[in-house]
Design a protein around this motif. Structure first.
Motif, PDB file in Angstrom:
ATOM      1  N   ASP A 128       0.821  -1.225   0.000  1.00 38.65           N
ATOM      2  CA  ASP A 128       0.000   0.000   0.000  1.00 38.65           C
ATOM      3  C   ASP A 128       0.847   1.265   0.000  1.00 38.65           C
ATOM      4  OD1 ASP A 128       0.668  -1.055   2.598  1.00 38.65           O
ATOM      5  OD2 ASP A 128      -0.441   0.624   3.443  1.00 38.65           O
ATOM      6  N   THR A 166       9.712   1.723   4.784  1.00 39.46           N
ATOM      7  CA  THR A 166       9.681   0.567   3.891  1.00 39.46           C
ATOM      8  C   THR A 166      10.897   0.610   2.969  1.00 39.46           C
ATOM      9  OG1 THR A 166       8.591  -0.319   1.900  1.00 39.46           O
ATOM     10  CG2 THR A 166       7.933   1.888   2.562  1.00 39.46           C
ATOM     11  N   THR A 168      11.797  -1.460   0.174  1.00 42.66           N
ATOM     12  CA  THR A 168      11.544  -1.464  -1.275  1.00 42.66           C
ATOM     13  C   THR A 168      10.566  -0.355  -1.660  1.00 42.66           C
ATOM     14  OG1 THR A 168       9.893  -3.178  -0.891  1.00 42.66           O
ATOM     15  CG2 THR A 168      12.043  -3.905  -1.700  1.00 42.66           C
ATOM     16  N   ASP A 309      16.468  -9.395   9.304  1.00 41.09           N
ATOM     17  CA  ASP A 309      16.969 -10.510   8.482  1.00 41.09           C
ATOM     18  C   ASP A 309      18.048 -11.319   9.178  1.00 41.09           C
ATOM     19  OD1 ASP A 309      16.737  -8.706   5.323  1.00 41.09           O
ATOM     20  OD2 ASP A 309      15.244  -9.678   6.596  1.00 41.09           O
ATOM     21  N   ILE A 331       9.452  -5.914  13.063  1.00 43.58           N
ATOM     22  CA  ILE A 331       9.225  -5.548  11.664  1.00 43.58           C
ATOM     23  C   ILE A 331       8.136  -6.408  11.019  1.00 43.58           C
ATOM     24  CG2 ILE A 331      10.302  -5.253   9.394  1.00 43.58           C
ATOM     25  CD1 ILE A 331      11.435  -3.334  11.487  1.00 43.58           C
TER      26      ILE A 331
HETATM   27  C1  EPZ Z   1      13.027  -5.603   2.413  1.00 35.27           C
HETATM   28  O1  EPZ Z   1      11.721  -6.121   2.223  1.00 35.27           O
HETATM   29  C2  EPZ Z   1      13.971  -6.791   2.244  1.00 35.27           C
HETATM   30  N1  EPZ Z   1      13.831  -7.345   0.888  1.00 35.27           N
HETATM   31  C3  EPZ Z   1      13.629  -7.868   3.282  1.00 35.27           C
HETATM   32  O2  EPZ Z   1      14.581  -8.907   3.154  1.00 35.27           O
HETATM   33  C4  EPZ Z   1      13.765  -7.237   4.675  1.00 35.27           C
HETATM   34  O3  EPZ Z   1      13.395  -8.189   5.640  1.00 35.27           O
HETATM   35  C5  EPZ Z   1      12.859  -6.010   4.785  1.00 35.27           C
HETATM   36  O4  EPZ Z   1      13.180  -5.066   3.730  1.00 35.27           O
HETATM   37  C6  EPZ Z   1      13.012  -5.291   6.111  1.00 35.27           C
HETATM   38  O5  EPZ Z   1      14.347  -4.897   6.291  1.00 35.27           O
HETATM   39  C7  EPZ Z   1      14.427  -6.703  -0.141  1.00 35.27           C
HETATM   40  O6  EPZ Z   1      15.077  -5.683   0.024  1.00 35.27           O
HETATM   41  C8  EPZ Z   1      14.270  -7.321  -1.493  1.00 35.27           C
HETATM   42  P1  EPZ Z   1       9.611  -3.356   4.082  1.00 35.27           P
HETATM   43  P2  EPZ Z   1      10.483  -5.087   2.059  1.00 35.27           P
HETATM   44  O7  EPZ Z   1       8.770  -2.771   3.016  1.00 35.27           O
HETATM   45  O8  EPZ Z   1      10.939  -3.848   1.406  1.00 35.27           O
HETATM   46  C9  EPZ Z   1       5.326  -3.084   6.044  1.00 35.27           C
HETATM   47  C10 EPZ Z   1      15.314 -11.131   2.974  1.00 35.27           C
HETATM   48  O9  EPZ Z   1      15.294 -12.029   3.805  1.00 35.27           O
HETATM   49  N2  EPZ Z   1       4.896  -2.500   4.760  1.00 35.27           N
HETATM   50  O10 EPZ Z   1      10.768  -2.573   4.607  1.00 35.27           O
HETATM   51  O11 EPZ Z   1       9.360  -5.845   1.463  1.00 35.27           O
HETATM   52  C11 EPZ Z   1       5.746  -4.536   5.907  1.00 35.27           C
HETATM   53  O12 EPZ Z   1       4.627  -5.403   5.979  1.00 35.27           O
HETATM   54  C12 EPZ Z   1      14.110 -10.228   2.804  1.00 35.27           C
HETATM   55  O13 EPZ Z   1      16.291 -10.848   2.228  1.00 35.27           O
HETATM   56  C13 EPZ Z   1       3.596  -2.032   4.629  1.00 35.27           C
HETATM   57  O14 EPZ Z   1       2.796  -2.118   5.564  1.00 35.27           O
HETATM   58  O15 EPZ Z   1      10.144  -4.768   3.576  1.00 35.27           O
HETATM   59  C14 EPZ Z   1       6.696  -4.699   7.066  1.00 35.27           C
HETATM   60  O16 EPZ Z   1       5.941  -4.968   8.237  1.00 35.27           O
HETATM   61  C15 EPZ Z   1      12.938 -10.693   3.665  1.00 35.27           C
HETATM   62  N3  EPZ Z   1       3.205  -1.492   3.443  1.00 35.27           N
HETATM   63  C16 EPZ Z   1       7.370  -3.346   7.192  1.00 35.27           C
HETATM   64  O17 EPZ Z   1       6.510  -2.421   6.483  1.00 35.27           O
HETATM   65  C17 EPZ Z   1       4.059  -1.380   2.370  1.00 35.27           C
HETATM   66  O18 EPZ Z   1       3.646  -0.859   1.320  1.00 35.27           O
HETATM   67  C18 EPZ Z   1       8.756  -3.290   6.564  1.00 35.27           C
HETATM   68  O19 EPZ Z   1       8.640  -3.816   5.255  1.00 35.27           O
HETATM   69  C19 EPZ Z   1       5.381  -1.859   2.522  1.00 35.27           C
HETATM   70  C20 EPZ Z   1       5.783  -2.406   3.718  1.00 35.27           C
END
Ligand code: EPZ
Length: 433
Positions: A128, A166, A168, A309, A331
């Motif tokens: 989102d 976030t 990504t 991670d 997280i």
């Molecule tokens: C990145 O994922 C990494 N992946 C993950 O690594 C890592 O665990 C994570 O960041 C946290 O550091 C890559 O970089 C490819 P987030 P990402 O968006 O970006 C919530 C591994 O093992 N959120 O930072 O998907 C989400 O649900 C992987 O290498 C929303 O609610 O993680 C989470 O609770 C696993 N809405 C928190 O934010 C959104 O639109 C952090 O997620 C996006 C995220």
């Protein structure tokens, strides 16, 4: 399906080399969609997620050369013509990071169709915030039939405040804003080194980005981006995994090809646990476990805090520490699946909501265990290295997603580990030239 067979008890001695960061390579490959010129990336890890990303980019019409060899792990991507600006469900469901093409596609082509990633073992992981950010830049977003469609004549610079940090999401928006009309200021950004590495590549491509690696990133949009060459940063999570293996194994391990500056939170916690980590060179650390491990509490936070991670791998260490360690996962909502498998090996772990209480030291005994996600698998490998007997870990395709031939690297420093099952895909031929 491949399995690992690991006989515990060997101390790890020697030098183990870290590969390039999967989580830096994936956004960098997506950034190649922003230009019609070739983007050449070095230090690309030989892992399954990179192969998936290659398939994804090729499905859109990009040309991807990918070669692994002794000297170079590299890829050259040329997105001259993008006939199908779409990320199909078949690929997105196997790798959530596919959503990183959303921003670049709508910025370059004016339209993007990306399958919603769906659920994931470690949590709901919605996108989102990616969508809200693109809407702030003027994209029209519709979601139907499980796909997100983003359209924009040309994105417009704007203020963007991320409600949650976030990684990504920050990367997706930064890539989109690079070609927007005007200036974008993003606040509450992720500060991970992978974000800064992506900005370094984008600036080499002609973008105008300041502040990456801090909470506020300013992007002045440009008309066009050009090709570039870039070397991906080392994988700090792989490095952390090997450092913890050295701490557990009681040997004398050199971890090379890493960046110690990315590992400060882990080093601090290891010192508390009684593990000495010494920086021997700008890209090499030395781990020697001396004496008993002490229980240590960790709480996962966004960078530069303790990385989520590395939580599963640290839990394996905590089972061998005297006393109670409280591990809090802030997280993701479901990132303790490794705990039950560790309990089956003899660990004493109680889960209370976001907290796991690990009571050590408990001897671990070999068992047949199941990998559930990438970092949980790594945790089981670490536990098996110190378990009594022969552990069999099933579904190691999870670990192959983010670790380059981990069994070969660990065997190289004395671990008794072998892969059984299907024959490994032939190593991609070395890139010519
Ligand atoms: C990145 O994922 C990494 N992946 C993950 O690594 C890592 O665990 C994570 O960041 C946290 O550091 C890559 O970089 C490819 P987030 P990402 O968006 O970006 C919530 C591994 O093992 N959120 O930072 O998907 C989400 O649900 C992987 O290498 C929303 O609610 O993680 C989470 O609770 C696993 N809405 C928190 O934010 C959104 O639109 C952090 O997620 C996006 C995220």
């Amino acid at each position: 399906m491949d399995k690992f067979v690991i006989r515990g008890g060997n101390p790890l001695v020697g030098t183990i080399r870290v590969s390039g960061a999967k989580n830096a390579a994936l956004p960098a490959m997506a950034a190649a969609l922003l230009t019609d010129e070739p983007v050449a990336l070095e230090n690309i890890p030989d892992v399954r997620d990179i192969q998936t990303e290659r398939k994804l980019l090729e499905s859109m019409g990009a040309e991807v050369e990918l070669g692994y060899g002794r000297a170079h792990h590299r890829t050259t991507i040329c997105a001259r013509s993008l006939g199908r600006p779409e990320a199909a469900y078949e690929l997105v469901k196997t790798m959530r990071a596919s959503t990183l093409v959303l921003g670049p596609l709508v910025a370059r082509c004016g339209i993007a169709r990306v399958s919603l990633p769906g659920g994931c073992a470690i949590g709901a992981r919605p996108i989102d915030l990616h969508i809200k950010g693109l809407e702030r830049l003027g994209a029209t977003i519709t979601t139907e039939h499980g796909y997100v469609e983003a359209r924009a004549e040309r994105l417009k610079g704007n203020q963007v405040m991320f409600e949650k940090i976030t990684v990504t999401g920050t990367e997706d928006l930064m890539m989109a804003a690079a070609l927007a009309d005007g200036e974008t200021v993003m606040e509450n950004c992720a500060r991970e080194p992978e974000v800064a590495d992506l900005a370094a590549l984008l600036n080499k491509m002609g973008a105008d980005i300041e502040g990456a690696g801090t909470s506020t990133i300013r992007i002045r949009g440009v008309e066009k981006l050009r090709g570039a060459r870039h070397r991906i940063i080392p994988d700090r999570v792989e490095a952390a995994t090997f450092i913890l293996a050295g701490a557990l194994g009681g040997g004398d391990l050199l971890v090379s090809g890493c960046d110690p500056h990315h590992l400060t939170a882990l080093f601090q916690k290891l010192e508390e646990a009684g593990v000495r980590v010494r920086v021997m060179a700008p890209d090499t650390v030395r781990v020697m476990a001396e004496g008993e491990l002490r229980s240590t509490d960790i709480s996962t936070e966004e960078y530069p805090g303790f990385p989520t991670d590395v939580q599963a791998q640290f839990m394996a260490l905590a089972t061998q520490a005297e006393g109670s360690s409280v591990i809090t996962e802030n997280i993701f909502e479901n990132r303790f699946m490794h705990a039950q498998e560790l309990v089956r090996m003899g660990a004493n772990i109680k889960i209370e909501g976001r907290r796991a209480i690990v009571r050590g030291k408990t001897p671990l005994s070999a068992a047949a265990v199941l990998a559930s996600d990438l970092r949980a698998s790594a945790s089981l490998v670490l536990a098996a290295l110190v378990a009594d007997g022969e552990t069999i870990i099933d579904r190691v395709y999870h670990i192959d997603r983010g670790y380059e031939r981990i069994e070969e690297k660990l065997r190289g420093v004395g671990a008794q580990i072998k892969r059984i099952g299907e024959i490994l895909p032939r190593r991609a031929s070395m890139l010519a030239g």
